[in-house]
Design a protein around this motif. Structure first.
Motif, PDB file in Angstrom:
ATOM      1  N   GLY A   1       2.296  -4.623  -8.983  1.00  0.00           N
ATOM      2  CA  GLY A   1       1.064  -3.839  -9.032  1.00  0.00           C
ATOM      3  C   GLY A   1       1.329  -2.464  -9.600  1.00  0.00           C
ATOM      4  O   GLY A   1       2.210  -2.289 -10.431  1.00  0.00           O
TER       5      GLY A   1
ATOM      6  N   GLU B   1      -0.697  -0.922 -11.476  1.00  0.00           N
ATOM      7  CA  GLU B   1      -1.411  -0.844 -12.755  1.00  0.00           C
ATOM      8  C   GLU B   1      -2.355  -2.048 -12.823  1.00  0.00           C
ATOM      9  O   GLU B   1      -2.285  -2.952 -11.983  1.00  0.00           O
ATOM     10  CB  GLU B   1      -0.417  -0.900 -13.912  1.00  0.00           C
ATOM     11  CG  GLU B   1       0.403  -2.181 -13.923  1.00  0.00           C
ATOM     12  CD  GLU B   1       1.456  -2.219 -15.031  1.00  0.00           C
ATOM     13  OE1 GLU B   1       1.219  -1.594 -16.079  1.00  0.00           O
ATOM     14  OE2 GLU B   1       2.489  -2.871 -14.837  1.00  0.00           O
ATOM     15  N   ILE B   2      -3.221  -2.045 -13.837  1.00  0.00           N
ATOM     16  CA  ILE B   2      -4.064  -3.224 -14.057  1.00  0.00           C
ATOM     17  C   ILE B   2      -3.168  -4.333 -14.605  1.00  0.00           C
ATOM     18  O   ILE B   2      -2.472  -4.149 -15.607  1.00  0.00           O
ATOM     19  CB  ILE B   2      -5.185  -2.925 -15.093  1.00  0.00           C
ATOM     20  CG1 ILE B   2      -6.040  -1.738 -14.631  1.00  0.00           C
ATOM     21  CG2 ILE B   2      -6.013  -4.174 -15.359  1.00  0.00           C
ATOM     22  CD1 ILE B   2      -7.035  -2.046 -13.551  1.00  0.00           C
TER      23      ILE B   2
ATOM     24  N   LYS C   1       0.836  -1.203   0.000  1.00  0.00           N
ATOM     25  CA  LYS C   1       0.000   0.000   0.000  1.00  0.00           C
ATOM     26  C   LYS C   1       0.874   1.258   0.000  1.00  0.00           C
ATOM     27  O   LYS C   1       0.589   2.224  -0.689  1.00  0.00           O
ATOM     28  CB  LYS C   1      -0.899  -0.028   1.249  1.00  0.00           C
ATOM     29  CG  LYS C   1      -2.190   0.738   1.085  1.00  0.00           C
ATOM     30  CD  LYS C   1      -3.052   0.665   2.335  1.00  0.00           C
ATOM     31  CE  LYS C   1      -3.628  -0.721   2.558  1.00  0.00           C
ATOM     32  NZ  LYS C   1      -4.388  -0.797   3.845  1.00  0.00           N
TER      33      LYS C   1
ATOM     34  N   CYS D   1       0.697   0.413  -4.510  1.00  0.00           N
ATOM     35  CA  CYS D   1      -0.255  -0.670  -4.807  1.00  0.00           C
ATOM     36  C   CYS D   1      -1.539  -0.506  -3.997  1.00  0.00           C
ATOM     37  O   CYS D   1      -2.052  -1.482  -3.432  1.00  0.00           O
ATOM     38  CB  CYS D   1       0.372  -2.028  -4.523  1.00  0.00           C
ATOM     39  SG  CYS D   1       1.806  -2.412  -5.529  1.00  0.00           S
ATOM     40  N   GLU D   2      -2.074   0.711  -3.983  1.00  0.00           N
ATOM     41  CA  GLU D   2      -3.286   0.978  -3.185  1.00  0.00           C
ATOM     42  C   GLU D   2      -4.483   0.190  -3.700  1.00  0.00           C
ATOM     43  O   GLU D   2      -5.389  -0.137  -2.938  1.00  0.00           O
ATOM     44  CB  GLU D   2      -3.645   2.478  -3.236  1.00  0.00           C
ATOM     45  CG  GLU D   2      -2.601   3.411  -2.672  1.00  0.00           C
ATOM     46  CD  GLU D   2      -1.466   3.714  -3.642  1.00  0.00           C
ATOM     47  OE1 GLU D   2      -1.532   3.261  -4.807  1.00  0.00           O
ATOM     48  OE2 GLU D   2      -0.504   4.373  -3.226  1.00  0.00           O
ATOM     49  N   ASN D   3      -4.487  -0.121  -5.007  1.00  0.00           N
ATOM     50  CA  ASN D   3      -5.664  -0.760  -5.606  1.00  0.00           C
ATOM     51  C   ASN D   3      -5.490  -2.253  -5.828  1.00  0.00           C
ATOM     52  O   ASN D   3      -6.259  -2.858  -6.574  1.00  0.00           O
ATOM     53  CB  ASN D   3      -6.014  -0.070  -6.926  1.00  0.00           C
ATOM     54  CG  ASN D   3      -6.428   1.359  -6.704  1.00  0.00           C
ATOM     55  OD1 ASN D   3      -7.159   1.660  -5.763  1.00  0.00           O
ATOM     56  ND2 ASN D   3      -5.929   2.255  -7.530  1.00  0.00           N
ATOM     57  N   GLY D   4      -4.478  -2.826  -5.219  1.00  0.00           N
ATOM     58  CA  GLY D   4      -4.278  -4.264  -5.363  1.00  0.00           C
ATOM     59  C   GLY D   4      -2.881  -4.592  -5.850  1.00  0.00           C
ATOM     60  O   GLY D   4      -2.141  -3.726  -6.322  1.00  0.00           O
ATOM     61  N   TYR D   5      -2.551  -5.849  -5.712  1.00  0.00           N
ATOM     62  CA  TYR D   5      -1.206  -6.302  -6.101  1.00  0.00           C
ATOM     63  C   TYR D   5      -1.254  -7.803  -6.278  1.00  0.00           C
ATOM     64  O   TYR D   5      -2.208  -8.477  -5.865  1.00  0.00           O
ATOM     65  CB  TYR D   5      -0.168  -5.909  -5.030  1.00  0.00           C
ATOM     66  CG  TYR D   5      -0.538  -6.327  -3.637  1.00  0.00           C
ATOM     67  CD1 TYR D   5      -0.168  -7.580  -3.153  1.00  0.00           C
ATOM     68  CD2 TYR D   5      -1.300  -5.498  -2.818  1.00  0.00           C
ATOM     69  CE1 TYR D   5      -0.534  -7.986  -1.886  1.00  0.00           C
ATOM     70  CE2 TYR D   5      -1.672  -5.899  -1.551  1.00  0.00           C
ATOM     71  CZ  TYR D   5      -1.277  -7.132  -1.084  1.00  0.00           C
ATOM     72  OH  TYR D   5      -1.654  -7.538   0.169  1.00  0.00           O
TER      73      TYR D   5
END
Ligand code: 5GP
Ligand code: ZN
Length: 112
Positions: free
Chosen positions: A106, A108-109, A75, A79-83
């Motif tokens: 992470g 990015e998508i 985080k 990688c706040e949106n996932g990893y």
């Protein structure tokens, strides 16, 4: 125990430079030198063992310790949106460094 011939042990000892993002008495997290995602970190224990296969109790606890720490470290490093976590094991998986390491990817998508 560290291994004199292992590049990740040399990184732990500071004999090879690395871009460290987290360190404590048990583990180290640094940037992968050839990133394969926008964020690509490597988490290693300060204990040399080549594979998950054959781990002793202390080594098993170190893996659990790293997994507990990784969410916060991820985080704080983009990688706040996932990893995604990857542990390559053996030749078919493309393992090239024989000191167990957890890839953290992470920022990015990620295509599956
Ligand atoms: P493996 O394929 O064994 O799972 O992954 C080894 C990873 O270590 C690779 O992604 C590679 O780029 C990375 N790597 C190898 N040597 C070094 C190094 O000296 N410094 C850093 N920061 N990463 C390294
Ligand atoms: Zn090592």
């Amino acid at each position: 125990m560290l291994d004199n011939n292992c590049i990740f042990c040399k990184i732990i000892k500071g004999e090879i430079p690395s871009a460290k993002v987290y360190e404590d008495e048990k583990m180290l997290v640094f940037k992968d030198i050839q990133p394969k995602a926008k964020v690509h970190l490597l988490a290693i224990a300060k204990n040399h063992f080549p594979y998950l296969d054959g781990m002793d109790g202390e080594q098993t606890e170190l893996i659990a310790y790293m997994l507990k720490k990784i969410p916060q470290i991820a985080k704080e490093n983009g990688c706040e949106n996932g990893y995604r976590l990857i542990i390559n094991q053996g030749e078919s998986a493309g393992q090239t460094v024989f000191h167990v390491h957890i890839h953290i990817m992470g920022g990015e998508i990620l295509p599956w």
